[in-house]
Structure formats: structure tokens, C-alpha cells
Design a protein around this motif. Sequence first.
Motif, PDB file in Angstrom:
ATOM      1  N   LEU A  23       0.809  -1.222   0.365  1.00  0.00           N
ATOM      2  CA  LEU A  23       0.312  -0.367   0.033  1.00  0.00           C
ATOM      3  C   LEU A  23       0.914   1.367   0.155  1.00  0.00           C
ATOM      4  O   LEU A  23       0.487   2.271  -0.336  1.00  0.00           O
ATOM      5  CB  LEU A  23      -0.825  -0.249   1.325  1.00  0.00           C
ATOM      6  CG  LEU A  23      -1.873  -1.078   1.179  1.00  0.00           C
ATOM      7  CD1 LEU A  23      -3.115  -0.332   2.353  1.00  0.00           C
ATOM      8  CD2 LEU A  23      -2.760  -0.999  -0.379  1.00  0.00           C
ATOM      9  N   ARG A  56      -4.757   7.115  -4.545  1.00  0.00           N
ATOM     10  CA  ARG A  56      -4.752   5.610  -4.571  1.00  0.00           C
ATOM     11  C   ARG A  56      -4.576   4.989  -4.005  1.00  0.00           C
ATOM     12  O   ARG A  56      -4.717   3.721  -4.217  1.00  0.00           O
ATOM     13  CB  ARG A  56      -2.849   5.364  -4.901  1.00  0.00           C
ATOM     14  CG  ARG A  56      -2.952   6.700  -6.207  1.00  0.00           C
ATOM     15  CD  ARG A  56      -1.081   6.606  -6.596  1.00  0.00           C
ATOM     16  NE  ARG A  56      -0.719   7.566  -7.154  1.00  0.00           N
ATOM     17  CZ  ARG A  56       0.576   7.212  -8.460  1.00  0.00           C
ATOM     18  NH1 ARG A  56       1.388   6.791  -7.656  1.00  0.00           N
ATOM     19  NH2 ARG A  56       1.104   7.768  -9.036  1.00  0.00           N
ATOM     20  N   ALA A  58      -7.991   4.500  -2.454  1.00  0.00           N
ATOM     21  CA  ALA A  58      -9.642   4.362  -2.528  1.00  0.00           C
ATOM     22  C   ALA A  58      -9.881   2.650  -3.226  1.00  0.00           C
ATOM     23  O   ALA A  58      -8.961   2.217  -4.503  1.00  0.00           O
ATOM     24  CB  ALA A  58     -10.712   5.135  -3.487  1.00  0.00           C
ATOM     25  N   GLY A  59     -10.240   2.198  -2.424  1.00  0.00           N
ATOM     26  CA  GLY A  59     -10.698   1.050  -3.234  1.00  0.00           C
ATOM     27  C   GLY A  59      -9.729  -0.568  -2.327  1.00  0.00           C
ATOM     28  O   GLY A  59      -9.352  -1.616  -2.181  1.00  0.00           O
ATOM     29  N   ALA A  60      -8.973  -0.150  -1.372  1.00  0.00           N
ATOM     30  CA  ALA A  60      -7.227  -1.395  -1.375  1.00  0.00           C
ATOM     31  C   ALA A  60      -7.768  -1.295  -0.440  1.00  0.00           C
ATOM     32  O   ALA A  60      -6.331  -2.189  -0.119  1.00  0.00           O
ATOM     33  CB  ALA A  60      -6.216  -0.675  -1.655  1.00  0.00           C
ATOM     34  N   ARG A  64     -15.427  -0.248  -2.499  1.00  0.00           N
ATOM     35  CA  ARG A  64     -15.492   0.674  -3.141  1.00  0.00           C
ATOM     36  C   ARG A  64     -16.819   0.543  -3.603  1.00  0.00           C
ATOM     37  O   ARG A  64     -17.825   1.411  -2.721  1.00  0.00           O
ATOM     38  CB  ARG A  64     -14.960   0.648  -4.921  1.00  0.00           C
ATOM     39  CG  ARG A  64     -13.503   1.539  -4.777  1.00  0.00           C
ATOM     40  CD  ARG A  64     -12.729   2.336  -5.633  1.00  0.00           C
ATOM     41  NE  ARG A  64     -13.063   2.882  -5.730  1.00  0.00           N
ATOM     42  CZ  ARG A  64     -13.057   4.358  -6.133  1.00  0.00           C
ATOM     43  NH1 ARG A  64     -11.315   4.551  -6.692  1.00  0.00           N
ATOM     44  NH2 ARG A  64     -13.431   5.463  -5.923  1.00  0.00           N
ATOM     45  N   THR A  65     -17.472  -0.534  -3.541  1.00  0.00           N
ATOM     46  CA  THR A  65     -19.088  -0.774  -3.391  1.00  0.00           C
ATOM     47  C   THR A  65     -19.885  -0.322  -1.822  1.00  0.00           C
ATOM     48  O   THR A  65     -20.426  -0.257  -1.927  1.00  0.00           O
ATOM     49  CB  THR A  65     -19.375  -1.677  -4.516  1.00  0.00           C
ATOM     50  OG1 THR A  65     -18.845  -1.835  -5.018  1.00  0.00           O
ATOM     51  CG2 THR A  65     -21.088  -1.966  -4.341  1.00  0.00           C
ATOM     52  N   ARG A  70     -11.730  -4.847   3.078  1.00  0.00           N
ATOM     53  CA  ARG A  70     -11.875  -6.378   2.695  1.00  0.00           C
ATOM     54  C   ARG A  70     -10.582  -7.277   3.175  1.00  0.00           C
ATOM     55  O   ARG A  70     -10.282  -7.202   4.226  1.00  0.00           O
ATOM     56  CB  ARG A  70     -10.832  -5.645   1.563  1.00  0.00           C
ATOM     57  CG  ARG A  70     -10.601  -4.951   0.850  1.00  0.00           C
ATOM     58  CD  ARG A  70      -9.601  -4.441  -1.000  1.00  0.00           C
ATOM     59  NE  ARG A  70      -9.756  -5.349  -1.067  1.00  0.00           N
ATOM     60  CZ  ARG A  70     -10.143  -6.100  -2.364  1.00  0.00           C
ATOM     61  NH1 ARG A  70     -11.419  -5.548  -2.813  1.00  0.00           N
ATOM     62  NH2 ARG A  70      -9.598  -7.176  -2.546  1.00  0.00           N
TER      63      ARG A  70
ATOM     64  N   PHE B  60      -5.823  -6.189  -2.099  1.00  0.00           N
ATOM     65  CA  PHE B  60      -5.558  -4.986  -1.207  1.00  0.00           C
ATOM     66  C   PHE B  60      -6.583  -5.006  -3.120  1.00  0.00           C
ATOM     67  O   PHE B  60      -7.085  -3.078  -3.475  1.00  0.00           O
ATOM     68  CB  PHE B  60      -4.563  -4.251  -1.842  1.00  0.00           C
ATOM     69  CG  PHE B  60      -3.728  -5.072  -0.586  1.00  0.00           C
ATOM     70  CD1 PHE B  60      -3.973  -4.554   0.890  1.00  0.00           C
ATOM     71  CD2 PHE B  60      -2.352  -5.542  -0.214  1.00  0.00           C
ATOM     72  CE1 PHE B  60      -3.278  -4.511   1.819  1.00  0.00           C
ATOM     73  CE2 PHE B  60      -2.041  -5.224   0.750  1.00  0.00           C
ATOM     74  CZ  PHE B  60      -2.526  -5.627   1.702  1.00  0.00           C
ATOM     75  N   GLY B  61      -7.512  -5.514  -3.287  1.00  0.00           N
ATOM     76  CA  GLY B  61      -8.002  -4.948  -5.249  1.00  0.00           C
ATOM     77  C   GLY B  61      -7.961  -4.756  -5.990  1.00  0.00           C
ATOM     78  O   GLY B  61      -6.804  -5.697  -6.661  1.00  0.00           O
ATOM     79  N   ASN B  79     -10.242   2.849 -10.144  1.00  0.00           N
ATOM     80  CA  ASN B  79     -10.134   1.292 -10.064  1.00  0.00           C
ATOM     81  C   ASN B  79     -11.793   1.539  -9.530  1.00  0.00           C
ATOM     82  O   ASN B  79     -12.590   0.289  -9.011  1.00  0.00           O
ATOM     83  CB  ASN B  79      -9.599   0.646  -9.365  1.00  0.00           C
ATOM     84  CG  ASN B  79      -9.458   1.864  -7.830  1.00  0.00           C
ATOM     85  OD1 ASN B  79     -10.365   2.522  -7.729  1.00  0.00           O
ATOM     86  ND2 ASN B  79      -8.886   0.821  -6.865  1.00  0.00           N
ATOM     87  N   ARG B  82     -18.693  -0.167 -10.751  1.00  0.00           N
ATOM     88  CA  ARG B  82     -19.262  -0.257 -10.257  1.00  0.00           C
ATOM     89  C   ARG B  82     -20.593  -1.317 -11.161  1.00  0.00           C
ATOM     90  O   ARG B  82     -20.978  -0.287 -12.617  1.00  0.00           O
ATOM     91  CB  ARG B  82     -20.438   1.414  -9.698  1.00  0.00           C
ATOM     92  CG  ARG B  82     -19.595   1.458  -8.865  1.00  0.00           C
ATOM     93  CD  ARG B  82     -19.908   2.710  -7.642  1.00  0.00           C
ATOM     94  NE  ARG B  82     -18.951   3.217  -7.078  1.00  0.00           N
ATOM     95  CZ  ARG B  82     -19.241   3.575  -5.976  1.00  0.00           C
ATOM     96  NH1 ARG B  82     -20.063   2.573  -5.049  1.00  0.00           N
ATOM     97  NH2 ARG B  82     -18.194   3.597  -4.924  1.00  0.00           N
TER      98      ARG B  82
END
Lengths: 111, 370
Positions: A23, A56, A58-60, A64-65, A70, B60-61, B79, B82
Motif C-alpha cells: 500500500l 490511490r 481508494a478501494g485497496a 469501493r462498493t 476487504r 488489496f483489490g 479502479n 460498479r
Amino acid sequence: MDAPLDPRQPDPATVRVVLPYHLYTLAQCAAELVLAVPRPVTLTRVMDALEAAHPRLAGAVRDRTTGRRRPLVRFYACQDDLSNLPPDAPLPDAVASGSEPLVVVGAIAGG
Amino acid sequence: MSRIRVLVGTRKGAFILSADAARRDWQVAGPFFGGWEVFHMAGSPANPDRLYASQSSSWFGQVIQRSDDGGLTWNPVGNDFRYVGDPGTHLHYDGTPRPWEFKRVWHLEPSPTDADTVYAGVEDAALFRSTDGGASWHELPALREQQGAKWMPGAGGMCLHTILLDPANPQRLYVAISAAGAFRSDDGGASWRPINRGLHSQTIPDPEAEVGHCVHRIALHPARPETLFMQKHWDVMRSDDAGGTWHEVSGNLPSDFGFAMAVHAHEPDTVYVVPILSDSEHYPPEGKLRVYRSQNGGKDWDALTDGLPQAHCYVNILRDAMAVDTLPECGVYFGTTGGQVYVSADSGDHWQAIVRDLPAVLSVSVQTLP
């Protein structure tokens, strides 16, 4: 009802966050960050501040949804696993005061 | 003088292999995104210095990386994938309904004419498009209306892994999904139809169902885009009417199970596959790594072995890990789960390993640079 999320509000907390290798290399930042986080300090607010400072990521850490952590990301602090703490629950005083970091960890899994 | 750039995605990062037109001496750059899975990299035909890469990790997606200098430097772009509306459910391996959930990008397909337009095939299976260089992504949701509730994951996940853009008709797109089948749009992705008539799959309850087939790869030649070739879970297939009907062309292959497939750059009837022993044994028959080439559109197949290991070889060649260049003497490339990337600079007659010890290769794509 949550307090306003505006970090410009007086007296935000100074929170230390330690990131894993993948990260901080993705974000091209230091492994340990210092973030201004509105009080009361919660996982949601720390992650909001982290993603605002380093888009950067975001989502890691959070999906995100759904906004959920995670599955293979863990949060440790004060020698406790806080991963399953409700996201809007206050974090320990030692984290909110900056004396202890919130450590983001990639779970040990796989080879 | 032309140059070749080979973009290699692996389980532990990406690599860029480059050479002049002789394709004998190679420079190896990488790893890029070390430690991350790179399912696919692709260069824009409209601007060869524009590259896209799908970087992902179970931890980490998803990250989409973009380079504007031929891979020297990279920057993450959007990234946020949706689904449109409530995507509902698809079938899980055990036949129970499972909510649609974005997991990763399997394949990136840049537009032939606009460097900022790129398609992404994702797991759980859907097609997305970006028109701003990957900054934002928008689903083409009509695809999932093709009985999406009946789709089921293949062993690798429920992935949209193949995207073909018809070079003669910008409104025509093909996609392939494991395990749903092949689909075609004739209106730029606004609507879709299954194109699976003629497929026969013993592994699903109705072997000739309209959807549910585990298609591993489809390929076409730009000069004859209505002719499609397909490597299915079992069977190598051909269609001469844009997928309207399919017939089997497995012929004398030692196994018609496999993943990778490519069409020669200049000969529309010359097709390449790499037979794999079976759906339970993902390695070459007899431990011999053989590319099979048909020069008559699938009627007959010949083994190409010169330079490839012919004993004790138990690697797999994954579906996105074979490609061709467009030099006058067509080059053919493939990567293995053992970390080798092989090149033939003479249409498959002779092979050499460019690299032997990369992480497991997930994808190989090739740019022919001016």
C-alpha cells in the motif's frame, strides 16, 4: 448522529497509520503516515482521511462498493486486533492521541 | 526498423520484453508492480506508447495502471467498477444463487482508433468501458441481461476474459465468458445476443443450452472478421457467420481441451492452439509442449515442436497467454505457468525461450512498433 466529517473543525485528532509494503508503494508515500482525523476517531474516519490524503488507496483497504474492510486486510493497534470493531465505534484513546499507531496489515494467507 | 514489445502479465508482477525485428536478442524490463498479480497488459493501437495494465491482489483489490511512455513510467488511474443497478445473482459452483460481486479485471482491450477508449472484461463477468483513459469506467449492462442469472463460474472464476472488436465494423463486439459462452453486439454494446449455437458441452445439464458453455478463448483475423475460432473447455470450434453457428474443427489434435488460441497475422486460415491433456490434468499430453498449427482453417493440425521441450513438461498455457506480431514473417508468442515465454519468428516453425524463470505467466500481448 455522527459529528461533522470536516477535518477543518477545531481540534482534529492526530492519528498515526502504518501501511503495509504494497500500500505505501502503491500510494508512493511513507510507511507511517500522520493524519488529521475528526473526533471521535473511528475506523471509518481514519479510512476517510487516508483515502482523502492518498486517493490511490481508494478501494485497496475498503471495498469501493460496500465500504466494508476487504476480507484480507486487518487493523491492529495497542496489541489488539481491531478488524472487526464496528466501523463507527471509537478507537482506543492511545490511537486517537497518536501515542499508538493504527497498523494496516495484509493478512497472512496463501503462499 | 520495426521493434517488438511483448507485454507479459504474471502472478507476481509484469515484464516488458523488447527486441528488434530479428527477434533473437531480447531486453527484459521489470518486474513492474512486483508482488501483485497482473492479469493483462495491452497497448493502444492508436498510440503505442499508451499502455494499460490490470494489477490486482486478493488482499488489496484492483488497480488499473496506465503508461504514456511505452511502459517506462506508470500511474494508477480509475479502479471504480460498479455494476449498473442491482446486478442480482448468478449461479455459484453448487448451483445456488450468489450475488454479483466485482473481483478483478481479466482483460483490457484498447480501441483501435482512440487511445483513451478501452474495454475491460471483469470477474464477476461484465463488460466495462472507459473513454477517458481509464479514469472512469462504465458498465455495458445489457450483456448481463442475456440470462445472467444462469451464468456460473468456471474453475478460475466467473470471468469475462475475451473481448474482440471487429476491425471492419466499429459497432460489432464479441465477448466470451467462463462459464456463460460467447456473445455478440452489433450496436456498440447497447444490446447483445448469445452466439453459442452448435456448441456441445457435456459438463452442463443441457449440453446444447443457449448459455452456460465454458468458452476459453475466441479469436479472429482482421481481414475476415466473420470467421471466428474458439477454444472451448473441450472442442476447438469454428464459425463462418459471426458466431451464428459453430462447427467443430478439433480434427487430429491429440486433445481438444486447451485455453490459448491465436490466428496468424497474415493468413486467416492459419490458427494456433496448445492442446492440454484434460480438464483434470492441465498440462500437455505426454509431457511434450506442442503448439498445433492448422493452415487450412482447422481441417488438419500439425505439431510444432522445434525448440520446445519434448519430455517432462507439465506447464499450462493460459487463455490470454498467446499472441502474434504483425511483422512480414509473423511472430508467435506464448507464456507458460512455468514462467517461460517462447517466441517463434517464423510462424511457429522454430521456437526459442525469451525468458525461462518468470513467475507463472497469466497473459502475453504483443505490440509491433514502427
